[in-house]
Scaffold this motif. Structure first.
Motif, mmCIF file in Angstrom:
data_model
loop_
_atom_site.group_PDB
_atom_site.id
_atom_site.type_symbol
_atom_site.label_atom_id
_atom_site.label_comp_id
_atom_site.label_asym_id
_atom_site.label_seq_id
_atom_site.Cartn_x
_atom_site.Cartn_y
_atom_site.Cartn_z
ATOM 1 N N ARG A 1 0.841 -1.219 0.000
ATOM 2 C CA ARG A 1 0.000 0.000 0.000
ATOM 3 C C ARG A 1 0.868 1.257 0.000
ATOM 4 N NH1 ARG A 1 -3.232 -3.194 3.548
ATOM 5 N NH2 ARG A 1 -2.201 -2.253 5.357
ATOM 6 N N GLN A 2 1.970 1.224 0.757
ATOM 7 C CA GLN A 2 2.857 2.389 0.768
ATOM 8 C C GLN A 2 3.470 2.616 -0.607
ATOM 9 O OE1 GLN A 2 5.603 1.492 3.935
ATOM 10 N NE2 GLN A 2 4.288 2.347 5.517
ATOM 11 N N GLU B 1 2.135 1.765 -3.424
ATOM 12 C CA GLU B 1 1.078 2.280 -4.291
ATOM 13 C C GLU B 1 0.846 3.768 -4.039
ATOM 14 O OE1 GLU B 1 -2.337 -0.075 -3.592
ATOM 15 O OE2 GLU B 1 -1.553 -1.878 -4.593
ATOM 16 N N ARG B 2 0.821 4.140 -2.752
ATOM 17 C CA ARG B 2 0.638 5.567 -2.449
ATOM 18 C C ARG B 2 1.813 6.386 -2.950
ATOM 19 N NH1 ARG B 2 -1.639 3.495 2.493
ATOM 20 N NH2 ARG B 2 0.386 3.708 3.535
ATOM 21 N N PHE B 3 3.036 5.831 -2.777
ATOM 22 C CA PHE B 3 4.210 6.545 -3.265
ATOM 23 C C PHE B 3 4.167 6.676 -4.785
ATOM 24 C CE2 PHE B 3 8.626 6.650 -4.745
ATOM 25 C CZ PHE B 3 9.114 7.732 -4.017
ATOM 26 N N ASP C 1 1.469 6.683 -6.675
ATOM 27 C CA ASP C 1 0.430 7.654 -7.006
ATOM 28 C C ASP C 1 0.934 9.077 -6.808
ATOM 29 O OD1 ASP C 1 -1.296 5.615 -7.623
ATOM 30 O OD2 ASP C 1 -2.276 5.610 -5.664
ATOM 31 N N PHE C 2 1.720 9.261 -5.744
ATOM 32 C CA PHE C 2 2.269 10.586 -5.479
ATOM 33 C C PHE C 2 3.261 10.989 -6.570
ATOM 34 C CE2 PHE C 2 5.920 12.854 -3.567
ATOM 35 C CZ PHE C 2 5.315 14.076 -3.329
#
Length: 307
Positions: A147-148, A150-152, A154-155
């Motif tokens: 998840r991290q 994926e968030r990274f 996306d960022f």
């Protein structure tokens, strides 16, 4: 190991005792054995001494007042026989006591072994629960890391490296050529009122030095802001040292051709299916409208943010 040694000696112990008893004991005949049951030291001779003259048993003989009366049908209680005159019996009695102590010790050892096995079962169950907990924790950590990431991602897919904000200096822009002073390489910054146009429409390139190792996720492009000129298709190549270049390939292994702009002002995003770690980015215009013109921005994050 000590308990096992004891258990290995114990089965031979009764056989040794029986052998000693049969070979050393002088057993009396039946009549002498009967007399021995009713032996009275005051009126009878020792039944174990055949040479001693013994009086026959008389029921009406005055009995020893110290011995309690016991009816004939009363069951006699067992009392171990001891004699100071027969050393073999003393040895046997000592051996029996030692055997009894050995049996008690073996019982304690068996009980301790049972407790140890029960403890081992509890320990195995605890280890199984711990392994399951560790596996669950590892799975949760992997999910959290995913998840991290994926968030990274996306960022970084939406993070601009600074071509439009001025964070990348003018000296970081170079090109194979430019049409005139109005269309120099530094004018290729995204979302400004100028653009880069090469001198010729073919085999030209624009290069940007990002200044640091970067994980590139994609680019944004625009056309010429004041005229109907834009780049319709293009390729990208990357380099860490600015000397050795690699053209970005598609999923089929061939050079990836990106679809560019369809008008002069609308931004078009193109994302890489696999991010590239690089420092230098090179833009190669292919098809164009009227003339190849571009304003662009690189999307990504410095790799130091991953540390």
């Amino acid at each position: 190991m000590h308990s096992r040694a004891r258990m290995s000696r114990f089965p031979l112990f009764p056989a040794v005792l029986l052998f000693l008893l049969l070979t050393t004991r002088q057993w009396p005949d039946t009549q002498t054995a009967v007399q021995a049951v009713h032996y009275n030291p005051d009126t009878q001779a020792d039944p174990y001494r055949p040479d001693t003259q013994a009086e026959p048993y008389r029921p009406d003989t005055q009995a020893d007042q110290s011995a309690p009366y016991r009816p004939a049908d009363q069951t006699a209680t067992y009392t171990p026989y001891t004699s100071t005159e027969n050393p073999q019996l003393q040895v046997m009695a000592g051996m029996m006591e030692a055997m009894h102590a050995e049996i008690k010790s073996l019982r304690r050892s068996v009980f301790h072994m049972a407790e140890l096995k029960a403890f081992e079962r509890r320990l195995a169950a605890m280890e199984a629960r711990q392994a399951a907990a560790l596996e669950d924790l590892s799975s949760r950590q992997n999910q959290t890391a995913a998840r991290q990431e994926e968030r990274f991602a996306d960022f970084c897919r939406t993070r601009r490296m600074g071509m439009s904000t001025g964070e990348i200096p003018d000296s970081s822009f170079t090109a194979s050529s430019y049409y005139d002073h109005r269309f120099v390489p530094v004018n290729a910054r995204f979302n400004i009122n100028r653009c880069w146009i090469p001198r010729t429409p073919t085999a030209e390139w624009l290069k940007i030095d990002l200044g640091q190792e970067t994980l590139v996720y994609g680019v944004i492009t625009q056309g010429r802001p004041d005229y109907g000129q834009w780049t319709m298709t293009y390729k990208l190549s990357f380099s860490m040292d600015g000397q050795t270049w690699a053209t970005y390939a598609g999923t089929d292994g061939s050079d990836k051709v990106f679809q560019g702009n369809y008008d002069r002002s609308s931004p078009v995003y193109n994302f890489l299916h696999t991010p590239v770690t690089t420092r230098h980015v090179q833009f190669h215009p292919l098809a164009y409208q009227n003339y190849p013109a571009v304003r662009m921005e690189v999307l990504g994050c410095p790799t130091e943010l991953l540390d």
